[in-house]
Design a protein around this motif. Structure first.
Motif, PDB file in Angstrom:
ATOM      1  N   UNK A 120       0.832  -1.202   0.000  1.00 26.29           N
ATOM      2  CA  UNK A 120       0.000   0.000   0.000  1.00 26.29           C
ATOM      3  C   UNK A 120       0.871   1.258   0.000  1.00 26.29           C
ATOM      4  N   UNK A 121       1.895   1.268   0.853  1.00 20.99           N
ATOM      5  CA  UNK A 121       2.771   2.429   0.950  1.00 20.99           C
ATOM      6  C   UNK A 121       3.467   2.685  -0.390  1.00 20.99           C
ATOM      7  N   UNK A 122       3.990   1.629  -0.999  1.00 21.90           N
ATOM      8  CA  UNK A 122       4.692   1.776  -2.278  1.00 21.90           C
ATOM      9  C   UNK A 122       3.742   2.282  -3.361  1.00 21.90           C
ATOM     10  N   UNK A 123       2.553   1.695  -3.431  1.00 17.85           N
ATOM     11  CA  UNK A 123       1.586   2.097  -4.453  1.00 17.85           C
ATOM     12  C   UNK A 123       1.169   3.546  -4.282  1.00 17.85           C
ATOM     13  N   UNK A 124       0.973   3.976  -3.045  1.00 21.53           N
ATOM     14  CA  UNK A 124       0.552   5.346  -2.779  1.00 21.53           C
ATOM     15  C   UNK A 124       1.700   6.330  -3.007  1.00 21.53           C
ATOM     16  N   UNK A 125       2.880   5.969  -2.541  1.00 22.94           N
ATOM     17  CA  UNK A 125       4.020   6.889  -2.636  1.00 22.94           C
ATOM     18  C   UNK A 125       4.435   7.143  -4.076  1.00 22.94           C
ATOM     19  N   UNK A 126       4.310   6.128  -4.928  1.00 26.97           N
ATOM     20  CA  UNK A 126       4.807   6.249  -6.294  1.00 26.97           C
ATOM     21  C   UNK A 126       3.696   6.246  -7.338  1.00 26.97           C
ATOM     22  N   UNK A 127       2.457   6.470  -6.867  1.00 27.11           N
ATOM     23  CA  UNK A 127       1.311   6.610  -7.769  1.00 27.11           C
ATOM     24  C   UNK A 127       1.200   5.464  -8.768  1.00 27.11           C
TER      25      UNK A 127
ATOM     26  N   UNK B 101      -8.052  -6.701   2.690  1.00 28.14           N
ATOM     27  CA  UNK B 101      -8.756  -5.646   1.961  1.00 28.14           C
ATOM     28  C   UNK B 101      -7.785  -4.742   1.200  1.00 28.14           C
ATOM     29  N   UNK B 102      -6.493  -4.932   1.430  1.00 27.25           N
ATOM     30  CA  UNK B 102      -5.484  -4.151   0.720  1.00 27.25           C
ATOM     31  C   UNK B 102      -5.083  -4.797  -0.605  1.00 27.25           C
ATOM     32  N   UNK B 103      -5.869  -5.767  -1.065  1.00 27.76           N
ATOM     33  CA  UNK B 103      -5.482  -6.492  -2.274  1.00 27.76           C
ATOM     34  C   UNK B 103      -5.302  -5.603  -3.512  1.00 27.76           C
ATOM     35  N   UNK B 104      -6.045  -4.461  -3.662  1.00 25.56           N
ATOM     36  CA  UNK B 104      -5.782  -3.630  -4.849  1.00 25.56           C
ATOM     37  C   UNK B 104      -4.345  -3.107  -4.904  1.00 25.56           C
ATOM     38  N   UNK B 105      -3.748  -2.877  -3.735  1.00 26.08           N
ATOM     39  CA  UNK B 105      -2.374  -2.388  -3.707  1.00 26.08           C
ATOM     40  C   UNK B 105      -1.387  -3.509  -4.051  1.00 26.08           C
ATOM     41  N   UNK B 106      -1.723  -4.721  -3.635  1.00 29.38           N
ATOM     42  CA  UNK B 106      -0.891  -5.867  -4.023  1.00 29.38           C
ATOM     43  C   UNK B 106      -0.948  -6.042  -5.538  1.00 29.38           C
ATOM     44  N   UNK B 107      -2.154  -5.893  -6.098  1.00 31.26           N
ATOM     45  CA  UNK B 107      -2.292  -5.961  -7.554  1.00 31.26           C
ATOM     46  C   UNK B 107      -1.421  -4.909  -8.240  1.00 31.26           C
ATOM     47  N   UNK B 108      -1.415  -3.713  -7.658  1.00 27.55           N
ATOM     48  CA  UNK B 108      -0.669  -2.605  -8.270  1.00 27.55           C
ATOM     49  C   UNK B 108       0.832  -2.883  -8.284  1.00 27.55           C
ATOM     50  N   UNK B 109       1.383  -3.332  -7.163  1.00 25.89           N
ATOM     51  CA  UNK B 109       2.835  -3.560  -7.124  1.00 25.89           C
ATOM     52  C   UNK B 109       3.222  -4.791  -7.935  1.00 25.89           C
TER      53      UNK B 109
END
Length: 379
Positions: free
Chosen positions: A145-152, A170-178
């Motif tokens: 989550x932190x990585x996805x948010x920090x680097x858009x 519930x943080x799965x969208x951020x896992x998908x992003x990275x």
């Protein structure tokens, strides 16, 4: 890969504070502080250590440090406080001085300005208004989550990652992003490791993978020892010797960028230099500080272009190169293709409708091997 953080100011961050905090964490020693690589700095790190590339890169950029005993401790977990400081350093943020809106009661005074900066950038948040979770270990999905948010990193229209435990958080969208960005991978059993505290080696890998690539240094006109000479009031001759430009050839395109304007310098055979003799609208110092850019066309040989060489008489060859091959290089049917060996022009090839190729049927004076290695130009 390279992703731009929300508040990216500079890539190499020279932080006065250590990247790790707490009573047990500090630069390993004075000797380690002078070390040039992580293998030099940490007694438990060698070039064969898993994730060495990432650990070394972050160490060299001043983002991550080690422990008082001289070890890096790759398999230890990362407290949220330490993670916050390393992310702060990696983003090149500035501490917030006005802490009137700071609400976390579990954060020590030294890190309040840094954590408030991360909160302002919507990179980090706490468990509640007053609880940051300062001493808790950061989990792998929290890091995502932190990585996805920090680097858009893009989160919309991203396919689900192929992790067996993806929907356990519930943080799965951020896992998908990275995962989609190629920043992280999972365990050998196919899981991501939802709920697991992240280890220092994995933290280093994920953070290094997402950091923007450093901007390569750019040469100014002064750096390449170019000259600026006045020819008329307010008019200048700008010249750069060919030998001063690394990897440049006579066919290179050389430009000088001053502010938002670009000046094209053409090759001058007599001077053996790139020049423009009528530059106006600038001060001398502006021109000297201009950025020099060199683009050299890729040199291809007859062999590179799958050309054919056939002997018609002893010492006489037919050379042909398919139009499809040359068209991909920007050559049109009405152009003339020239074969060069060194500085010598050895043959001209013209388009042959029947062959659908550029050809010359009477090339002599060179061996088949020399002709296959001839470079190909067009005009």
């Amino acid at each position: 890969m390279a992703f731009q953080p929300k508040s990216y100011r500079k890539f190499v961050v020279a932080s006065a504070s250590a990247a790790l905090v707490g009573a047990a964490v500090a630069p390993a020693s004075a000797g380690a502080a002078e070390a040039t690589t992580a293998a030099d700095a940490f007694s438990d790190v060698t070039v064969d250590t898993p994730h060495y590339e990432h650990i070394n890169a972050l160490y060299q950029k001043g983002i991550i440090s080690g422990f008082e005993d001289g070890e890096f401790k790759r398999d230890e977990y990362v407290p949220r406080s330490q993670a916050a400081e390393m992310i702060f350093n990696a983003l090149g943020l500035e501490e917030v001085d006005d802490l009137s809106s700071f609400t976390f009661t579990d954060v020590n005074d030294r890190l309040k300005g840094e954590i408030q900066a991360l909160v302002n950038e919507e990179v980090f948040d706490g468990h509640s208004e007053t609880d940051f979770g300062y001493g808790e270990n950061l989990t792998r999905e929290q890091m995502a989550k932190i990585i996805a948010e920090a680097f858009d990193l893009p989160q919309k229209n991203v396919p689900d990652a192929d992790f067996t435990d993806l929907m356990d958080t519930k943080l799965y969208p951020f896992i998908n992003a990275v995962a989609a960005a190629g920043v992280v991978d999972g365990y050998e059993d196919g899981s991501f490791g939802v709920g697991d505290p992240i280890k220092r080696g994995d933290f280093a890998k994920m953070l290094h993978n997402v950091l923007p690539d450093p901007v390569p240094p750019q040469d100014t006109l002064e750096d390449v020892e170019g000259s600026v000479d006045s020819t008329l009031p307010g008019v200048y001759s700008v010249t750069i010797p060919l030998t001063n430009l690394k990897d440049a050839t006579k066919d290179s395109m050389v430009t000088l960028t001053v502010g938002d304007e670009t000046i094209e310098l053409a090759y001058d055979e007599e001077l053996d230099a790139f020049a423009d003799f009528q530059v106006s609208g600038y001060e001398v110092e502006e021109l000297k500080a201009g950025i020099v850019d060199v683009e050299t066309p890729e040199v291809k040989t007859v062999a590179d272009l799958n050309g054919g060489i056939n002997s018609t008489l002893p010492g006489v060859f037919t050379v042909d190169i398919s139009f499809n091959e040359l068209q991909a290089e920007g050559v049109a049917k009405e152009d003339t293709v020239t074969l060069m060996i060194g500085e010598d022009s050895v043959a001209e090839l013209t388009y042959d409708e029947e062959l659908d190729a550029f050809a010359n049927f009477q090339v002599s004076g060179y061996s088949e091997e020399e002709l296959m290695g001839a470079t190909v130009t067009s005009n």
